[in-house]
Design a protein around this motif. Structure first.
Motif, short mmCIF file in Angstrom:
data_model
loop_
_atom_site.label_atom_id
_atom_site.label_comp_id
_atom_site.label_asym_id
_atom_site.label_seq_id
_atom_site.Cartn_x
_atom_site.Cartn_y
_atom_site.Cartn_z
N PRO A 26 0.84 -1.21 0.00
CA PRO A 26 0.00 0.00 0.00
C PRO A 26 0.87 1.25 0.00
O PRO A 26 2.01 1.23 0.45
CB PRO A 26 -0.78 -0.11 1.31
N ARG A 27 0.36 2.33 -0.51
CA ARG A 27 1.15 3.55 -0.67
C ARG A 27 1.80 4.07 0.62
O ARG A 27 2.97 4.41 0.61
CB ARG A 27 0.33 4.64 -1.31
N PRO A 28 1.08 4.16 1.75
CA PRO A 28 1.76 4.68 2.95
C PRO A 28 2.92 3.80 3.40
O PRO A 28 3.97 4.29 3.80
CB PRO A 28 0.66 4.69 4.01
N LEU A 29 2.75 2.49 3.27
CA LEU A 29 3.83 1.57 3.66
C LEU A 29 4.98 1.63 2.65
O LEU A 29 6.15 1.57 3.03
CB LEU A 29 3.28 0.16 3.77
N ALA A 30 4.66 1.79 1.39
CA ALA A 30 5.70 1.91 0.36
C ALA A 30 6.51 3.19 0.58
O ALA A 30 7.73 3.20 0.39
CB ALA A 30 5.09 1.90 -1.03
N LEU A 31 5.84 4.26 1.01
CA LEU A 31 6.54 5.50 1.30
C LEU A 31 7.51 5.32 2.47
O LEU A 31 8.64 5.82 2.44
CB LEU A 31 5.54 6.61 1.60
N ASP A 32 7.09 4.56 3.48
CA ASP A 32 7.99 4.28 4.61
C ASP A 32 9.24 3.54 4.14
O ASP A 32 10.35 3.85 4.57
CB ASP A 32 7.26 3.46 5.67
N PHE A 33 9.06 2.54 3.29
CA PHE A 33 10.22 1.79 2.81
C PHE A 33 11.11 2.65 1.91
O PHE A 33 12.33 2.50 1.92
CB PHE A 33 9.78 0.53 2.07
N THR A 34 10.51 3.56 1.18
CA THR A 34 11.31 4.46 0.34
C THR A 34 12.14 5.39 1.21
O THR A 34 13.32 5.61 0.94
CB THR A 34 10.38 5.28 -0.58
N LEU A 35 11.53 5.90 2.28
CA LEU A 35 12.28 6.75 3.20
C LEU A 35 13.40 5.97 3.88
O LEU A 35 14.52 6.48 4.03
CB LEU A 35 11.35 7.36 4.25
N LEU A 36 13.12 4.75 4.30
CA LEU A 36 14.16 3.91 4.90
C LEU A 36 15.30 3.65 3.92
O LEU A 36 16.47 3.62 4.30
CB LEU A 36 13.56 2.59 5.38
N GLU A 37 14.96 3.43 2.67
CA GLU A 37 15.99 3.21 1.65
C GLU A 37 16.89 4.43 1.51
O GLU A 37 18.12 4.29 1.48
CB GLU A 37 15.33 2.89 0.30
N TRP A 38 16.31 5.61 1.46
CA TRP A 38 17.11 6.83 1.30
C TRP A 38 17.93 7.13 2.55
O TRP A 38 19.06 7.60 2.46
CB TRP A 38 16.23 8.01 0.92
N ILE A 39 17.37 6.85 3.73
CA ILE A 39 18.13 7.04 4.96
C ILE A 39 19.31 6.07 5.00
O ILE A 39 20.43 6.44 5.38
CB ILE A 39 17.22 6.86 6.19
N GLY A 40 19.08 4.83 4.59
CA GLY A 40 20.16 3.86 4.53
C GLY A 40 21.25 4.24 3.55
O GLY A 40 22.44 4.14 3.85
N ARG A 41 20.84 4.72 2.39
CA ARG A 41 21.84 5.16 1.40
C ARG A 41 22.64 6.35 1.92
O ARG A 41 23.85 6.41 1.74
CB ARG A 41 21.15 5.56 0.10
N GLY A 42 21.96 7.27 2.58
CA GLY A 42 22.66 8.42 3.15
C GLY A 42 23.66 8.00 4.21
O GLY A 42 24.77 8.52 4.28
#
Length: 130
Positions: A26-42
Motif C-alpha cells: 500500500p502507498r503509505p507503507l511503500a513511502l515508509d520503505f522508500t524513506l528507509l531506503e534513502w536514509i540507509g543510502r545516506g
C-alpha cells in the motif's frame, strides 16, 4: 482490487518501472520503505566519506614506510658484514621487510585511489605539496 491499494501509474516509456516492493505494498507503507531506503543510502555514503577521510589521514605514514624501507637496505648490508649486530636476525630478513614495506605502501595508495567516493578529493593533499 481491494480498497486499501491504489493503482500505481505506469512508468513512461524509457523509464524504469517502480521496484517490486513498492508495487505490491500500500502507498503509505511503500513511502515508509522508500524513506528507509534513502536514509540507509545516506548513512552508507556518510560512512564511506568518513572512512575515506580517515584513510587519507594515514597516507603520510605510508610515505614513512618507504623511507624505512630505504634505511633497511644498508642495515641489511651491515648485518651481513657483522652478524652479531642484529642479535640472531638473518641479513635477508631486513630485505624482506623492506620489500614488504614498499609493497604495503603501494597497495595502500592504490586501494585509497580505488576506495575514493565519487566527487571526493584528498583534503590533506595541500599539506603534502610543500
Amino acid at each position: 482490487m481491494t480498497t486499501d491499494r491504489l493503482p500505481t501509474p505506469k512508468a513512461p516509456a524509457g523509464e524504469p518501472d517502480a521496484s517490486a516492493p513498492r508495487r505490491s505494498l500500500p502507498r503509505p507503507l511503500a513511502l515508509d520503505f522508500t524513506l528507509l531506503e534513502w536514509i540507509g543510502r545516506g548513512a552508507v555514503y556518510c560512512l564511506w566519506y568518513l572512512a575515506f577521510y580517515v584513510l587519507c589521514l594515514l597516507r603520510p605514514f605510508t610515505g614513512l614506510m618507504v623511507v624505512a624501507a630505504i634505511v633497511m637496505l644498508p642495515m641489511a648490508l651491515v648485518v651481513y658484514a657483522h652478524p652479531d649486530a642484529a642479535r640472531g636476525m638473518r641479513f635477508w630478513s631486513f630485505g624482506l621487510m623492506a620489500i614488504g614495506l614498499v609493497a604495503f605502501a603501494l597497495a595502500y595508495a592504490l586501494f585509497l585511489d580505488w576506495f575514493t567516493p565519487p566527487g571526493a578529493v584528498d583534503p590533506f593533499e595541500m599539506f603534502r605539496k610543500r
